[in-house]
Design a protein around this motif. Structure first.
Motif, PDB file in Angstrom:
ATOM      1  N   ARG A 104       0.927  -1.247  -0.072  1.00  0.00           N
ATOM      2  CA  ARG A 104      -0.055   0.047  -0.012  1.00  0.00           C
ATOM      3  C   ARG A 104       0.847   1.308   0.014  1.00  0.00           C
ATOM      4  O   ARG A 104       0.333   2.329  -0.710  1.00  0.00           O
ATOM      5  N   ALA A 105       2.202   1.216   0.692  1.00  0.00           N
ATOM      6  CA  ALA A 105       2.839   2.315   0.588  1.00  0.00           C
ATOM      7  C   ALA A 105       3.292   2.606  -0.836  1.00  0.00           C
ATOM      8  O   ALA A 105       3.787   3.616  -1.108  1.00  0.00           O
ATOM      9  N   GLN A 106       3.355   1.649  -1.673  1.00  0.00           N
ATOM     10  CA  GLN A 106       3.833   2.075  -3.192  1.00  0.00           C
ATOM     11  C   GLN A 106       2.736   2.286  -4.032  1.00  0.00           C
ATOM     12  O   GLN A 106       2.494   3.147  -5.019  1.00  0.00           O
ATOM     13  N   PHE A 107       1.720   1.504  -3.933  1.00  0.00           N
ATOM     14  CA  PHE A 107       0.329   1.283  -4.807  1.00  0.00           C
ATOM     15  C   PHE A 107      -0.744   2.133  -4.477  1.00  0.00           C
ATOM     16  O   PHE A 107      -1.664   2.307  -5.216  1.00  0.00           O
ATOM     17  N   GLY A 108      -0.574   2.516  -3.095  1.00  0.00           N
ATOM     18  CA  GLY A 108      -1.798   3.159  -2.460  1.00  0.00           C
ATOM     19  C   GLY A 108      -2.858   2.057  -1.684  1.00  0.00           C
ATOM     20  O   GLY A 108      -2.602   1.000  -2.244  1.00  0.00           O
ATOM     21  N   VAL A 109      -3.557   2.814  -1.000  1.00  0.00           N
ATOM     22  CA  VAL A 109      -4.556   1.813   0.010  1.00  0.00           C
ATOM     23  C   VAL A 109      -5.357   0.926  -0.934  1.00  0.00           C
ATOM     24  O   VAL A 109      -5.453  -0.217  -0.808  1.00  0.00           O
ATOM     25  N   TYR A 110      -5.845   1.329  -2.059  1.00  0.00           N
ATOM     26  CA  TYR A 110      -6.744   0.824  -2.776  1.00  0.00           C
ATOM     27  C   TYR A 110      -6.033  -0.035  -4.018  1.00  0.00           C
ATOM     28  O   TYR A 110      -6.292  -0.867  -4.612  1.00  0.00           O
ATOM     29  N   GLY A 111      -4.952   0.832  -4.688  1.00  0.00           N
ATOM     30  CA  GLY A 111      -4.224   0.223  -5.623  1.00  0.00           C
ATOM     31  C   GLY A 111      -3.565  -1.020  -5.355  1.00  0.00           C
ATOM     32  O   GLY A 111      -3.331  -1.571  -6.430  1.00  0.00           O
ATOM     33  N   ALA A 112      -3.256  -1.321  -4.164  1.00  0.00           N
ATOM     34  CA  ALA A 112      -2.539  -2.399  -3.928  1.00  0.00           C
ATOM     35  C   ALA A 112      -3.380  -3.755  -4.394  1.00  0.00           C
ATOM     36  O   ALA A 112      -3.126  -4.886  -4.314  1.00  0.00           O
ATOM     37  N   ALA A 113      -4.484  -3.507  -4.270  1.00  0.00           N
ATOM     38  CA  ALA A 113      -5.560  -4.730  -4.610  1.00  0.00           C
ATOM     39  C   ALA A 113      -5.188  -5.319  -6.096  1.00  0.00           C
ATOM     40  O   ALA A 113      -5.462  -6.458  -6.360  1.00  0.00           O
ATOM     41  N   LEU A 114      -4.769  -4.627  -6.939  1.00  0.00           N
ATOM     42  CA  LEU A 114      -4.308  -5.125  -8.293  1.00  0.00           C
ATOM     43  C   LEU A 114      -3.340  -6.108  -8.228  1.00  0.00           C
ATOM     44  O   LEU A 114      -3.751  -7.424  -8.596  1.00  0.00           O
ATOM     45  N   PRO A 115      -2.333  -6.134  -7.637  1.00  0.00           N
ATOM     46  CA  PRO A 115      -1.235  -7.331  -7.443  1.00  0.00           C
ATOM     47  C   PRO A 115      -1.869  -8.516  -6.626  1.00  0.00           C
ATOM     48  O   PRO A 115      -1.817  -9.674  -6.687  1.00  0.00           O
ATOM     49  N   LEU A 116      -2.663  -8.018  -5.514  1.00  0.00           N
ATOM     50  CA  LEU A 116      -3.249  -8.870  -4.480  1.00  0.00           C
ATOM     51  C   LEU A 116      -4.407  -9.839  -5.434  1.00  0.00           C
ATOM     52  O   LEU A 116      -4.216 -11.127  -4.944  1.00  0.00           O
ATOM     53  N   LEU A 117      -5.278  -9.234  -6.201  1.00  0.00           N
ATOM     54  CA  LEU A 117      -6.096 -10.236  -6.743  1.00  0.00           C
ATOM     55  C   LEU A 117      -5.288 -11.410  -7.333  1.00  0.00           C
ATOM     56  O   LEU A 117      -5.436 -12.530  -7.596  1.00  0.00           O
ATOM     57  N   LEU A 118      -4.280 -10.864  -8.027  1.00  0.00           N
ATOM     58  CA  LEU A 118      -3.430 -12.207  -8.923  1.00  0.00           C
ATOM     59  C   LEU A 118      -2.610 -12.839  -7.840  1.00  0.00           C
ATOM     60  O   LEU A 118      -2.744 -14.376  -8.267  1.00  0.00           O
ATOM     61  N   ILE A 119      -2.245 -12.541  -6.828  1.00  0.00           N
ATOM     62  CA  ILE A 119      -1.516 -13.361  -6.053  1.00  0.00           C
ATOM     63  C   ILE A 119      -2.435 -14.405  -5.197  1.00  0.00           C
ATOM     64  O   ILE A 119      -2.088 -15.520  -5.085  1.00  0.00           O
ATOM     65  N   VAL A 120      -3.709 -13.834  -5.007  1.00  0.00           N
ATOM     66  CA  VAL A 120      -4.915 -14.663  -4.383  1.00  0.00           C
ATOM     67  C   VAL A 120      -5.006 -16.087  -5.380  1.00  0.00           C
ATOM     68  O   VAL A 120      -4.993 -17.298  -5.003  1.00  0.00           O
ATOM     69  N   LEU A 121      -5.118 -15.718  -6.733  1.00  0.00           N
ATOM     70  CA  LEU A 121      -5.374 -16.807  -7.686  1.00  0.00           C
ATOM     71  C   LEU A 121      -4.016 -17.643  -7.827  1.00  0.00           C
ATOM     72  O   LEU A 121      -4.231 -19.076  -7.763  1.00  0.00           O
ATOM     73  N   MET A 122      -2.803 -17.232  -7.488  1.00  0.00           N
ATOM     74  CA  MET A 122      -1.692 -18.102  -7.643  1.00  0.00           C
ATOM     75  C   MET A 122      -1.732 -18.900  -6.298  1.00  0.00           C
ATOM     76  O   MET A 122      -1.593 -20.081  -6.599  1.00  0.00           O
ATOM     77  N   TYR A 123      -2.013 -18.508  -5.266  1.00  0.00           N
ATOM     78  CA  TYR A 123      -2.085 -19.426  -3.995  1.00  0.00           C
ATOM     79  C   TYR A 123      -3.087 -20.458  -4.026  1.00  0.00           C
ATOM     80  O   TYR A 123      -2.876 -21.581  -3.780  1.00  0.00           O
ATOM     81  N   LEU A 124      -4.366 -20.087  -4.768  1.00  0.00           N
ATOM     82  CA  LEU A 124      -5.370 -21.149  -5.051  1.00  0.00           C
ATOM     83  C   LEU A 124      -4.749 -22.310  -6.043  1.00  0.00           C
ATOM     84  O   LEU A 124      -4.917 -23.211  -5.607  1.00  0.00           O
ATOM     85  N   GLY A 125      -3.999 -21.861  -6.873  1.00  0.00           N
ATOM     86  CA  GLY A 125      -3.485 -22.783  -7.920  1.00  0.00           C
ATOM     87  C   GLY A 125      -2.485 -23.647  -7.143  1.00  0.00           C
ATOM     88  O   GLY A 125      -2.469 -24.888  -7.154  1.00  0.00           O
ATOM     89  N   PHE A 126      -1.493 -22.952  -6.746  1.00  0.00           N
ATOM     90  CA  PHE A 126      -0.381 -23.777  -5.916  1.00  0.00           C
ATOM     91  C   PHE A 126      -0.984 -24.494  -4.760  1.00  0.00           C
ATOM     92  O   PHE A 126      -0.443 -25.922  -4.638  1.00  0.00           O
ATOM     93  N   SER A 127      -2.011 -24.145  -4.061  1.00  0.00           N
ATOM     94  CA  SER A 127      -2.678 -25.142  -3.165  1.00  0.00           C
ATOM     95  C   SER A 127      -3.354 -26.153  -3.499  1.00  0.00           C
ATOM     96  O   SER A 127      -3.253 -27.159  -3.031  1.00  0.00           O
TER      97      SER A 127
END
Length: 487
Positions: A104-127
């Protein structure tokens, strides 16, 4: 009236007691910090010494490499990617926050959601992938159907994840011990049935295969970036950043090198019969019967450690996204548990539905998604170490109207630009860029992504509206007292 000694004994006893973690995405106060940097070594050692790491290393040979130079290339990639991963780990004690909150310090409090959504998808796939492999190994123990092993493994993973940080570190120590015993046994058996010297003599250097080996192991390590600080954030704030870096780097590189090197040897020894029968080939090194069962058990235990990390990281990313849009610094315990159960349920469903056909294709898609994590990593590290100089306003990370705002277009433009810059150099079954063939089939996207994104992000600094604090601001500290942190 309790004495100081009694209080210290009580505190020490509390640290040894296993209970459900009450923290999720919130700041960890200093009085709750404990442990040493060595915990990072055992955690990442146990997280890498398992069958999937072995198979990843084997790919360097299966996809056209030799033995000798594949091992060298894999080691170079381990170190290069491991340095990136360990630099993220060092952020944990400094900020007392999960990894993705600091985005959030780099992307903004809302902007950080962009990489976060992709990362959740990664976790689901790896799990899901881990659950399939471990579930099959568990089912082999009692000769039952795979779906029962998948459900058992998923439920056990959920229990460890709900308990949280403390049990995860204890689990990693036991997994490390079990994995070491299993790998030592398998290595001894392999030396008895294979001519290791002859395998090492297979030396046919090719730049394409050599760079592929580097890319395989570097990508493996960089993929840990989005959650590595989750497991160092409880360390005392004065813990040396250098020791955290060294222990995380040592644990992940040593164990990954052992597993991936073994994978190259087994793939070369087994030849064409290895592909499609990876687990069976490894288990065949045993003497059968009870030993085979113990090997299957060690495979399941090894996968448990990394699967718990994936589930834990997944729920943390989900709650980071939720709390950002809600303007909350922490989430309720009930929501924490529900998000873990939801993460587990979805990954188990994916494993059950796609255990035969879907997961191989989805794994290729996950590798493609790594093109998003490399730019995120470059931006996070460039900001933390070069722009902000490790000075963040932690309370402002939960305030959309605060210092970091809702959106930081400098970071968002650099992130999208970093993804696009990599596309011509990406080589996966899911997608192959136009420049890959001109490079002899070599994927150098991760190198291009790291360097180009960092340069672009620094160049876009004039678009960055933030003001960097003069010192790190923590929620619980007295502003008149400077924060003392060892180098």
């Amino acid at each position: 009236m309790p004495t100081t000694e009694t209080t210290e004994t009580s505190a020490s006893s509390s640290r040894r007691t296993i209970h459900i973690e009450k923290r999720s995405v919130g700041f960890v106060p200093r009085h709750e910090r404990y442990g040493t940097a060595w915990s990072q070594f055992t955690l990442w050692f146990g997280a890498n010494l398992h069958i999937t790491t072995l198979v990843t290393g084997a790919l360097a040979y299966v996809l056209g490499g030799d033995v000798f130079w594949s091992i060298i290339g894999l080691f170079i990639g381990q170190v290069a990617g491991g340095v990136v991963m360990a630099l993220h780990a060092a952020q944990g004690p400094r900020l007392g926050l999960p990894q993705m909150i600091s985005s959030r310090a780099q992307f903004g409090v809302y902007g950080a959601a962009l990489p976060l959504l992709l990362i959740v998808l990664m976790y689901l796939g790896f799990s899901a992938s881990s659950t399939v492999l471990a579930g099959q190994a568990i089912a082999q123990l009692y000769h039952g159907p795979d779906w029962t092993g998948i459900l058992t493994f998923g439920l056990v993973s959920a229990v460890f994840t709900v308990i949280g940080y403390k049990i995860i570190h204890r689990l990693s120590r036991w997994v490390s011990l079990v994995s070491i015993i299993a790998f030592v046994y398998l290595l001894i058996r392999f030396a008895m049935v294979a001519d290791v010297g002859q395998l090492l003599s297979i030396r046919e250097f090719s730049w394409t295969s050599f760079l592929l080996a580097i890319a395989l192991s570097a990508s493996w390590q960089i993929a840990y970036g989005p959650y590595v600080a989750d497991y160092s954030r409880y360390l005392p704030a004065e813990t040396s950043a250098r020791s955290v870096f060294s222990c995380a780097l040592g644990g992940t590189v040593i164990s990954s090198t052992i597993a991936m090197t073994f994978g190259v040897f087994i793939a070369a020894w087994a030849g064409e019969s290895f592909e499609g029968h990876e687990v069976g080939t490894v288990v065949s090194l045993g003497t059968g019967g009870l030993v085979a069962g113990l090997i299957y058990l060690s495979i399941a235990i090894g996968k448990l450690s990394i699967n718990v990390l994936n589930t834990y990281g997944g729920f943390m990313s989900m709650m980071t996204t939720y709390s950002g849009f809600r303007g909350k610094a922490e989430v309720p315990q009930v929501l924490r548990i529900l998000s873990i159960l939801a993460m587990t349920a979805v990954s188990m469903l994916m494993a059950l539905i796609g255990r035969d056909e879907f997961l191989p294709a989805f794994s290729s898609f996950l590798l493609f998604l790594l093109t998003a994590f490399v730019p995120w990593s470059a931006i996070n590290l460039a900001d933390f170490y070069w722009i902000s100089h490790e000075k963040y306003d932690v309370p402002a990370l939960a305030d959309p109207d605060g210092r970091y705002g809702r959106w930081n277009w400098a970071a968002l433009i650099a992130f999208v630009g970093g993804v696009l810059i990599q596309l011509p150099f990406v080589s996966t079954h899911f997608y192959t860029g136009p420049l890959v063939e001109k490079l002899g089939g070599t994927d150098i996207s991760w190198i291009v992504g790291l360097v180009a994104t960092a340069i672009l992000y620094m160049a876009l600094r004039p678009l960055d509206p933030r003001t960097i604090p003069e010192r790190t601001i923590l929620p619980e500290e007295d502003p008149s007292e400077p924060l003392s942190i060892k180098e």
